[in-house]
Motif scaffolding. Structure first.
Motif, PDB file in Angstrom:
ATOM      1  N   ALA A   6       6.318  -1.837   1.674  1.00 46.02           N
ATOM      2  CA  ALA A   6       5.048  -1.649   0.962  1.00 46.02           C
ATOM      3  C   ALA A   6       5.233  -1.836  -0.536  1.00 46.02           C
ATOM      4  O   ALA A   6       4.372  -2.408  -1.215  1.00 46.02           O
ATOM      5  CB  ALA A   6       4.486  -0.256   1.267  1.00 46.02           C
TER       6      ALA A   6
ATOM      7  N   ASN B 169      -2.152   1.269   0.905  1.00 45.63           N
ATOM      8  CA  ASN B 169      -3.300   0.767   1.648  1.00 45.63           C
ATOM      9  C   ASN B 169      -2.847  -0.234   2.692  1.00 45.63           C
ATOM     10  O   ASN B 169      -1.701  -0.672   2.722  1.00 45.63           O
ATOM     11  CB  ASN B 169      -4.306   0.119   0.698  1.00 45.63           C
ATOM     12  CG  ASN B 169      -4.878   1.119  -0.289  1.00 45.63           C
ATOM     13  OD1 ASN B 169      -5.123   2.264   0.055  1.00 45.63           O
ATOM     14  ND2 ASN B 169      -5.089   0.681  -1.524  1.00 45.63           N
ATOM     15  N   GLY B 170      -3.787  -0.613   3.551  1.00 40.04           N
ATOM     16  CA  GLY B 170      -3.520  -1.673   4.495  1.00 40.04           C
ATOM     17  C   GLY B 170      -2.632  -1.255   5.652  1.00 40.04           C
ATOM     18  O   GLY B 170      -2.553  -0.087   6.056  1.00 40.04           O
ATOM     19  N   GLU B 171      -1.918  -2.247   6.184  1.00 38.72           N
ATOM     20  CA  GLU B 171      -1.114  -2.042   7.390  1.00 38.72           C
ATOM     21  C   GLU B 171      -0.015  -1.013   7.181  1.00 38.72           C
ATOM     22  O   GLU B 171       0.242  -0.168   8.048  1.00 38.72           O
ATOM     23  CB  GLU B 171      -0.505  -3.382   7.820  1.00 38.72           C
ATOM     24  CG  GLU B 171       0.310  -3.292   9.097  1.00 38.72           C
ATOM     25  CD  GLU B 171       0.920  -4.634   9.481  1.00 38.72           C
ATOM     26  OE1 GLU B 171       1.689  -4.664  10.446  1.00 38.72           O
ATOM     27  OE2 GLU B 171       0.617  -5.631   8.786  1.00 38.72           O
ATOM     28  N   HIS B 172       0.655  -1.067   6.024  1.00 38.80           N
ATOM     29  CA  HIS B 172       1.745  -0.116   5.773  1.00 38.80           C
ATOM     30  C   HIS B 172       1.219   1.319   5.744  1.00 38.80           C
ATOM     31  O   HIS B 172       1.848   2.231   6.308  1.00 38.80           O
ATOM     32  CB  HIS B 172       2.433  -0.445   4.449  1.00 38.80           C
ATOM     33  CG  HIS B 172       3.085  -1.788   4.432  1.00 38.80           C
ATOM     34  ND1 HIS B 172       2.510  -2.874   3.818  1.00 38.80           N
ATOM     35  CD2 HIS B 172       4.249  -2.230   4.967  1.00 38.80           C
ATOM     36  CE1 HIS B 172       3.294  -3.923   3.952  1.00 38.80           C
ATOM     37  NE2 HIS B 172       4.367  -3.566   4.644  1.00 38.80           N
TER      38      HIS B 172
ATOM     39  N   ASN C  43      -1.452   2.440   7.299  1.00 39.27           N
ATOM     40  CA  ASN C  43      -1.818   2.819   8.660  1.00 39.27           C
ATOM     41  C   ASN C  43      -0.597   3.189   9.491  1.00 39.27           C
ATOM     42  O   ASN C  43      -0.621   4.145  10.272  1.00 39.27           O
ATOM     43  CB  ASN C  43      -2.585   1.680   9.329  1.00 39.27           C
ATOM     44  CG  ASN C  43      -3.929   1.415   8.658  1.00 39.27           C
ATOM     45  OD1 ASN C  43      -4.520   2.321   8.062  1.00 39.27           O
ATOM     46  ND2 ASN C  43      -4.402   0.178   8.726  1.00 39.27           N
TER      47      ASN C  43
ATOM     48  N   TYR D 137       5.536  -5.435  -1.069  1.00 39.54           N
ATOM     49  CA  TYR D 137       4.208  -6.039  -0.916  1.00 39.54           C
ATOM     50  C   TYR D 137       3.356  -5.789  -2.155  1.00 39.54           C
ATOM     51  O   TYR D 137       2.654  -6.696  -2.642  1.00 39.54           O
ATOM     52  CB  TYR D 137       3.537  -5.464   0.333  1.00 39.54           C
ATOM     53  CG  TYR D 137       2.108  -5.909   0.502  1.00 39.54           C
ATOM     54  CD1 TYR D 137       1.798  -7.164   1.021  1.00 39.54           C
ATOM     55  CD2 TYR D 137       1.063  -5.068   0.129  1.00 39.54           C
ATOM     56  CE1 TYR D 137       0.475  -7.572   1.169  1.00 39.54           C
ATOM     57  CE2 TYR D 137      -0.259  -5.466   0.274  1.00 39.54           C
ATOM     58  CZ  TYR D 137      -0.547  -6.718   0.788  1.00 39.54           C
ATOM     59  OH  TYR D 137      -1.848  -7.115   0.930  1.00 39.54           O
ATOM     60  N   GLU D 138       3.404  -4.556  -2.651  1.00 41.48           N
ATOM     61  CA  GLU D 138       2.641  -4.232  -3.861  1.00 41.48           C
ATOM     62  C   GLU D 138       3.111  -5.074  -5.039  1.00 41.48           C
ATOM     63  O   GLU D 138       2.306  -5.561  -5.840  1.00 41.48           O
ATOM     64  CB  GLU D 138       2.781  -2.735  -4.182  1.00 41.48           C
ATOM     65  CG  GLU D 138       2.098  -1.806  -3.212  1.00 41.48           C
ATOM     66  CD  GLU D 138       0.611  -1.739  -3.435  1.00 41.48           C
ATOM     67  OE1 GLU D 138       0.158  -2.183  -4.510  1.00 41.48           O
ATOM     68  OE2 GLU D 138      -0.111  -1.275  -2.540  1.00 41.48           O
TER      69      GLU D 138
END
Length: 519
Positions: A231, A194-197, A199, A234-235
């Motif tokens: 990502a 999800n999010g920026e990664h 996209n 980040y997760e």
């Protein structure tokens, strides 16, 4: 009379000697015939073994072999056999000398080849193995020569066919390039960030639809790898932060709950004290009012009691405010608990969705190969325990490569989605469908009898063959081939999978839209 007896005796002796002579002659005859057979066999093998070495030797051996086919006296062949023996000895000396020279030439040629520039490491190892294998046998040296010629051929191809190799490399790289693009698109589809990664990965997937050179594709590969790593990190950080926040909120709630409990206990004590004081004042008033004395004399006492009651009322109001604040704190804590429950539920749902995405094929929504391997192993153990019928089928889309090459990968993806959906509609709740490879599906049908499983697989073939596919304004009919088998005897899941692959190969070799069972 005596003379007759002596004659009879002599005749009997002669008869015995004659019988012995006949036996000896028969044994000698059998031995001679055996020797002729052995000699004939030996000459025949010599003809085959020596053919092409020496023309004179070939002619003499062929002549003797021909005469042995006819009734003949072996003794007459002895001089000719002696000539053949001499020729064979001469030829053996010649072969020995040629073998020595051949061995020398092999080493010379090998040394020459070893000095070739830019010789690959593996080719050098193969050459060294040839040179280190000295042999006195002519056949071994022939094999070494053939091996040496192969190495020469490989060296020449490496050195002289640069342009042709370059052209072939371009074609191969082009094919590899397309396969890599398709694999990257599939990988991005499989990843659920999800999010920026997420996209950015979607943007990269759209870029892969454009024509890219090798350098651009390499750059995109590193971008995808970096985004996956970022990502994932980040997760991980988000999960750690979530857990830290949960722990912090729980600690705060624990602290507030402990304080609330203390306050509740204090309020309870104060309330008990007020009740006791109020009861005491009330009792005093009752005692005072029960006397028959003048009320004017009791005025100071009543006034003091009223003041004391006022004080109790004020203190009670203060306690009510503290109780109201305590109730508000409890309500706030309850909201926090509800928020934590909601956050935990959302996080657990996300983990569940991620777990499902790891088990599901994102394109067809069937289970993926990893999930299938876990399931078939589970079914295998159940089959060993309960011994029910356990059929497995491998379903392959006929000529799927032509669809991709002619109409594009998007058309192939669309076809796979529709095919997987229609296969699933032909199955029961206990059946298990998984995408095994690009255009292959594995199907497990636990505890399914022969009639039912045949009907299911037949329905699958008929349903897909009747689907109306349309790509680029062209109507197209698609079929599937199916190879199927059953768990039997000492089978394990690996053996059964291999057997379904063999069954599918047999079905496809027989044509299209075929179903073949093997055991």
């Amino acid at each position: 009379m005596t003379d007759i007896n002596s004659v009879v005796s002599e005749v009997s002796n002669l008869k015995q000697r004659l019988d012995q002579a006949q036996l000896s002659y028969r044994d000698a005859s059998l031995k001679s015939r055996r020797e002729i057979v052995i000699l004939k066999r030996l000459i025949t093998r010599l003809v085959i073994a020596c053919r092409g070495i020496n023309s004179e030797l070939d002619e003499r051996l062929e002549s003797i072999r021909h005469e042995l086919e006819q009734p003949t006296d072996i003794s007459k062949l002895i001089p000719r056999l002696a000539v053949i023996e001499r020729l064979v000895n001469q030829q053996a000396d010649i072969v020995h000398k040629q073998n020595l020279r051949l061995n020398q030439k092999i080493h010379q040629a090998g040394e020459t080849l070893s000095r070739h520039r830019d010789l690959p490491v593996q080719l050098r190892r193969d050459l060294r193995a040839v040179l280190n294998h000295d042999s006195g046998a002519l056949l071994d040296n022939h094999r070494r020569i053939l091996r040496l010629l192969e190495l020469y051929e490989r060296t020449i191809k490496l050195g002289s066919a640069t342009k042709a190799t370059h052209a072939a490399d371009v074609v191969e790289k082009s094919t590899y390039h397309l396969e890599l693009v398709a694999e990257l698109q599939h990988l991005i589809t499989e990843i659920d960030f999800n999010g920026e990664h997420g996209n950015q990965l979607i943007e990269i997937k759209s870029q892969l639809n454009n024509e890219l050179d090798t350098q651009q594709l390499t750059k995109i590969q590193f971008q995808v790898l970096r985004l996956i790593l970022d990502a994932t990190l980040y997760e991980r950080q988000a999960s750690q932060s979530f857990l830290n926040n949960i722990n912090s909120d729980l600690a705060e709630l624990h602290k507030d709950s402990h304080q609330t409990a203390d306050k509740s206990y204090t309020l309870h004590q104060h309330r008990s004290e007020l009740d006791n004081e109020l009861s005491h004042v009330t009792q005093q008033l009752k005692v005072s009012l029960s006397d028959n004395t003048n009320l004017e004399d009791k005025r100071p006492t009543l006034h003091a009691a009223a003041n004391e009651i006022d004080s109790i009322v004020e203190r009670n109001i203060a306690l009510q405010e503290r109780e109201r604040a305590l109730i508000e704190q409890q309500q706030h804590n309850e909201k926090q608990i509800q928020q934590l429950i909601q956050q935990t539920h959302s996080y657990r749902q996300r983990l569940h969705d991620q777990e499902q995405s790891m088990l599901r094929d994102s394109l067809t929504l069937a289970y993926n190969r990893n999930a299938f391997m876990d399931r078939i192993q589970h079914e295998y153990h159940n089959w060993k325990r309960y011994e029910y019928a356990l059929p497995v089928a491998l379903i392959d889309v006929d000529s799927f490569g032509e669809i991709n090459s002619k109409f594009g990968h998007l058309a192939g993806d669309k076809a796979l989605k529709i095919i997987a959906k229609n296969i699933q509609q032909c199955l029961s709740d206990t059946d298990y469908l998984a995408r095994f490879s690009s255009d292959e599906f594995m199907l497990i049908m636990p505890d399914c009898d022969e009639q039912t499983r045949n009907k299911k697989l037949t329905n699958i073939r008929e349903a897909i063959s009747q689907l109306p596919f349309r790509f680029k304004d062209q109507n197209l009919s698609i079929s599937v081939s199916i190879g199927a088998t059953l768990f039997e005897g000492n089978d394990d899941h690996h053996v059964v999978i291999e057997r379904t692959v063999k069954a599918l190969a047999s079905a496809k070799s027989a044509g299209t839209n075929r179903l073949i069972w093997i055991s």
